[in-house]
Each structure stands twice: as structure tokens, then as C-alpha cells.
Scaffold this motif. Sequence first.
Motif, PDB file in Angstrom:
ATOM      1  N   ALA A 259       0.825  -1.209   0.000  1.00 42.46           N
ATOM      2  CA  ALA A 259       0.000   0.000   0.000  1.00 42.46           C
ATOM      3  C   ALA A 259       0.860   1.261   0.000  1.00 42.46           C
ATOM      4  O   ALA A 259       0.606   2.209  -0.770  1.00 42.46           O
ATOM      5  N   VAL A 260       1.878   1.291   0.853  1.00 43.25           N
ATOM      6  CA  VAL A 260       2.733   2.473   0.950  1.00 43.25           C
ATOM      7  C   VAL A 260       3.515   2.682  -0.344  1.00 43.25           C
ATOM      8  O   VAL A 260       3.619   3.808  -0.858  1.00 43.25           O
ATOM      9  N   THR A 261       4.052   1.605  -0.881  1.00 40.08           N
ATOM     10  CA  THR A 261       4.822   1.710  -2.122  1.00 40.08           C
ATOM     11  C   THR A 261       3.949   2.214  -3.268  1.00 40.08           C
ATOM     12  O   THR A 261       4.386   3.051  -4.078  1.00 40.08           O
ATOM     13  N   ALA A 262       2.726   1.721  -3.326  1.00 35.98           N
ATOM     14  CA  ALA A 262       1.814   2.159  -4.392  1.00 35.98           C
ATOM     15  C   ALA A 262       1.521   3.650  -4.293  1.00 35.98           C
ATOM     16  O   ALA A 262       1.500   4.361  -5.309  1.00 35.98           O
ATOM     17  N   LEU A 263       1.303   4.148  -3.083  1.00 33.66           N
ATOM     18  CA  LEU A 263       1.043   5.576  -2.897  1.00 33.66           C
ATOM     19  C   LEU A 263       2.259   6.414  -3.301  1.00 33.66           C
ATOM     20  O   LEU A 263       2.124   7.444  -3.969  1.00 33.66           O
ATOM     21  N   LEU A 264       3.426   5.966  -2.905  1.00 29.13           N
ATOM     22  CA  LEU A 264       4.641   6.706  -3.243  1.00 29.13           C
ATOM     23  C   LEU A 264       4.896   6.699  -4.749  1.00 29.13           C
ATOM     24  O   LEU A 264       5.234   7.729  -5.343  1.00 29.13           O
ATOM     25  N   ARG A 265       4.717   5.551  -5.377  1.00 26.93           N
ATOM     26  CA  ARG A 265       4.943   5.459  -6.828  1.00 26.93           C
ATOM     27  C   ARG A 265       3.942   6.324  -7.595  1.00 26.93           C
ATOM     28  O   ARG A 265       4.287   6.945  -8.613  1.00 26.93           O
ATOM     29  N   SER A 266       2.709   6.370  -7.131  1.00 25.43           N
ATOM     30  CA  SER A 266       1.692   7.182  -7.788  1.00 25.43           C
ATOM     31  C   SER A 266       2.079   8.662  -7.734  1.00 25.43           C
ATOM     32  O   SER A 266       1.986   9.381  -8.739  1.00 25.43           O
ATOM     33  N   ALA A 267       2.518   9.117  -6.564  1.00 27.36           N
ATOM     34  CA  ALA A 267       2.938  10.513  -6.416  1.00 27.36           C
ATOM     35  C   ALA A 267       4.166  10.801  -7.266  1.00 27.36           C
ATOM     36  O   ALA A 267       4.282  11.858  -7.890  1.00 27.36           O
ATOM     37  N   GLN A 268       5.087   9.852  -7.297  1.00 32.71           N
ATOM     38  CA  GLN A 268       6.300   9.978  -8.099  1.00 32.71           C
ATOM     39  C   GLN A 268       5.955  10.175  -9.573  1.00 32.71           C
ATOM     40  O   GLN A 268       6.486  11.056 -10.255  1.00 32.71           O
ATOM     41  N   ALA A 269       5.062   9.322 -10.070  1.00 25.57           N
ATOM     42  CA  ALA A 269       4.708   9.353 -11.488  1.00 25.57           C
ATOM     43  C   ALA A 269       3.967  10.631 -11.862  1.00 25.57           C
ATOM     44  O   ALA A 269       4.183  11.210 -12.929  1.00 25.57           O
ATOM     45  N   ALA A 270       3.089  11.083 -10.950  1.00 24.95           N
ATOM     46  CA  ALA A 270       2.245  12.231 -11.273  1.00 24.95           C
ATOM     47  C   ALA A 270       2.970  13.566 -11.111  1.00 24.95           C
ATOM     48  O   ALA A 270       2.646  14.537 -11.800  1.00 24.95           O
ATOM     49  N   HIS A 271       3.939  13.626 -10.192  1.00 23.01           N
ATOM     50  CA  HIS A 271       4.535  14.919  -9.856  1.00 23.01           C
ATOM     51  C   HIS A 271       6.062  14.938  -9.916  1.00 23.01           C
ATOM     52  O   HIS A 271       6.675  15.922  -9.482  1.00 23.01           O
ATOM     53  N   SER A 272       6.667  13.872 -10.429  1.00 22.51           N
ATOM     54  CA  SER A 272       8.134  13.788 -10.558  1.00 22.51           C
ATOM     55  C   SER A 272       8.841  14.007  -9.217  1.00 22.51           C
ATOM     56  O   SER A 272       9.899  14.646  -9.158  1.00 22.51           O
ATOM     57  N   CYS A 273       8.259  13.486  -8.158  1.00 20.98           N
ATOM     58  CA  CYS A 273       8.839  13.656  -6.824  1.00 20.98           C
ATOM     59  C   CYS A 273      10.131  12.847  -6.690  1.00 20.98           C
ATOM     60  O   CYS A 273      10.241  11.734  -7.223  1.00 20.98           O
ATOM     61  N   GLU A 274      11.076  13.398  -5.962  1.00 20.92           N
ATOM     62  CA  GLU A 274      12.350  12.733  -5.719  1.00 20.92           C
ATOM     63  C   GLU A 274      12.580  12.430  -4.236  1.00 20.92           C
ATOM     64  O   GLU A 274      13.482  11.668  -3.898  1.00 20.92           O
ATOM     65  N   LYS A 275      11.759  13.041  -3.368  1.00 22.95           N
ATOM     66  CA  LYS A 275      11.950  12.889  -1.931  1.00 22.95           C
ATOM     67  C   LYS A 275      10.607  12.648  -1.246  1.00 22.95           C
ATOM     68  O   LYS A 275       9.555  13.081  -1.736  1.00 22.95           O
ATOM     69  N   ALA A 276      10.665  11.971  -0.087  1.00 26.67           N
ATOM     70  CA  ALA A 276       9.463  11.740   0.711  1.00 26.67           C
ATOM     71  C   ALA A 276       9.761  12.033   2.177  1.00 26.67           C
ATOM     72  O   ALA A 276      10.823  11.679   2.699  1.00 26.67           O
ATOM     73  N   PHE A 277       8.821  12.678   2.821  1.00 26.45           N
ATOM     74  CA  PHE A 277       8.911  13.131   4.217  1.00 26.45           C
ATOM     75  C   PHE A 277       7.856  12.331   4.981  1.00 26.45           C
ATOM     76  O   PHE A 277       6.656  12.609   4.855  1.00 26.45           O
ATOM     77  N   ILE A 278       8.275  11.309   5.724  1.00 22.69           N
ATOM     78  CA  ILE A 278       7.313  10.443   6.421  1.00 22.69           C
ATOM     79  C   ILE A 278       7.030  11.064   7.783  1.00 22.69           C
ATOM     80  O   ILE A 278       7.758  10.836   8.752  1.00 22.69           O
ATOM     81  N   TYR A 279       5.977  11.845   7.843  1.00 21.81           N
ATOM     82  CA  TYR A 279       5.691  12.625   9.042  1.00 21.81           C
ATOM     83  C   TYR A 279       4.741  11.846   9.959  1.00 21.81           C
ATOM     84  O   TYR A 279       3.635  12.284  10.277  1.00 21.81           O
ATOM     85  N   CYS A 280       5.206  10.665  10.382  1.00 25.76           N
ATOM     86  CA  CYS A 280       4.393   9.826  11.256  1.00 25.76           C
ATOM     87  C   CYS A 280       5.312   8.808  11.921  1.00 25.76           C
ATOM     88  O   CYS A 280       5.919   7.979  11.242  1.00 25.76           O
ATOM     89  N   ASN A 281       5.404   8.863  13.246  1.00 26.56           N
ATOM     90  CA  ASN A 281       6.276   7.960  13.976  1.00 26.56           C
ATOM     91  C   ASN A 281       5.806   6.517  13.927  1.00 26.56           C
ATOM     92  O   ASN A 281       6.588   5.609  13.667  1.00 26.56           O
ATOM     93  N   SER A 282       4.526   6.283  14.195  1.00 26.74           N
ATOM     94  CA  SER A 282       4.051   4.907  14.257  1.00 26.74           C
ATOM     95  C   SER A 282       4.073   4.248  12.885  1.00 26.74           C
ATOM     96  O   SER A 282       4.359   3.057  12.758  1.00 26.74           O
ATOM     97  N   LEU A 283       3.787   5.003  11.824  1.00 25.41           N
ATOM     98  CA  LEU A 283       3.898   4.460  10.473  1.00 25.41           C
ATOM     99  C   LEU A 283       5.353   4.119  10.164  1.00 25.41           C
ATOM    100  O   LEU A 283       5.658   3.053   9.613  1.00 25.41           O
ATOM    101  N   SER A 284       6.272   5.012  10.539  1.00 31.69           N
ATOM    102  CA  SER A 284       7.697   4.765  10.316  1.00 31.69           C
ATOM    103  C   SER A 284       8.180   3.544  11.091  1.00 31.69           C
ATOM    104  O   SER A 284       9.100   2.847  10.660  1.00 31.69           O
ATOM    105  N   SER A 285       7.541   3.300  12.245  1.00 29.09           N
ATOM    106  CA  SER A 285       7.936   2.169  13.080  1.00 29.09           C
ATOM    107  C   SER A 285       7.378   0.840  12.580  1.00 29.09           C
ATOM    108  O   SER A 285       7.951  -0.213  12.849  1.00 29.09           O
TER     109      SER A 285
END
Length: 215
Positions: free
Chosen positions: A54-80
Motif C-alpha cells: 500500500a505504501v509503495t503504491a502511494l509513493l509510486r503514484s505521487a512519483q509518477a504524477a509529480h516527478s517527486c524525488e523525496k518523501a517526508f514520512i511525518y508519522c512515527n508509528s507508520l515509520s515504526s
Amino acid sequence: MNPVIVMAGTPVDTRMGVDVLASHGLPGLFCPVSETPGRQTAFQISSMEEKVSAVTALLRSAQAAHSCEKAFIYCNSLSSSVDFGPIAQETGLKIVTPLDVYRRLAPQYSSLAVIAANAQGTAGIERTLLTANPALTLRSTGLLPVVLSIEAGEPPEELVARHRLPELCAWYESVGAQALVLGCTHFPYFKDVLARQIRLPILDPAEEMVRLLDA
């Protein structure tokens, strides 16, 4: 400048992450994983395969649509609950999480208090801190009711008093904690109010996370 993907557990903390980047002149792309804290907790205890997919799909979608190169994971429990290292390698994104900051903080202390959203968050933060400093003494508390108060828009002064946060911090201090780690990215919402009522220094990873984006 290409936008930085801001991924967090709910729309509320995702918006907080976007605001953190905006305060540093960086464009953030809004990318919440779940609609509510309850759904995010359910997501975090799902299988690792489901979470990574699920996370990879969301990141890839944003990457494809907006040419993103970086991601800011602003959530401790998700990061954990998700290992973003392999995901960064697979997607080619530079991914920064709060855990990156905790690895740098741990050697500076001998005793810390941690407040997080839930046990997923406290477990991941403790694992990261203790890996970096095995001699560290930790005392941690999961505070999902506080997250729900923030999501509901309760004023900081009221929620700090109602959830007895100064009393909790006084206990932490009495047993030797040197600082309080805000182990949930919702918690800067009440940081200034709490700081005026306690003596413990408060450690908020947000500023260092922004610095690491450009490191």
C-alpha cells in the motif's frame, strides 16, 4: 522545485507535515495513508506485505504524477511499522523519517521519556533508540486518546490539562528522564503549551527531519 511527498497516518498529521515543509519554503505533496487514527492503527497491525504494498503504491503514484524525488514520512508509528529503507531503494526516492533523527539523538542521553500515539510507535522508537545507544534507559507511553483530541480540534490548553500531561512529565522527571521525546507527529500541536508547564526539555524531530532532506 519538485514537491516533496508528505506521507502520514491521517489527513491531520499529513497537513501538519505539509505545513512544516512550507515553513521552510518547501512544497509538500499531501499523501495520507488512512482517513482516521483508528483506521491507521488497523493498517499498522496488518501484514507487512499489505503495508509495504500500500505504501509503495502511494509513493509510486505521487512519483509518477509529480516527478517527486523525496518523501517526508511525518508519522512515527507508520515509520515504526514499515521499513522504509527497502522502499527507498526500490523507488529511488530519498525518504526521511523521524527514526532517522532518533538514531542521532540517542547517544546524547542516558535516560529519555517517550510519548507516542500507540504501542506500534513506542516499540519502533525504542528499538531505534536502543540500537543506537544500548545503555539508554527509556520510559514510554502510548497516548492514542491525546491523538483523538487533536484530531477533534480540542484546544491545546484544554487537552494538556484533561489528559494530565504535566503530571505525566513530572513523574518522568522524578525517575530521572533528561528529556521528553515527542514520538508522534501530532504532538507539536500542544508543544508550546506543555513546555510552559514542565521543566523537561522537549525533543521534536521535525526540524532535523527537514535538514536531513537536503543532507
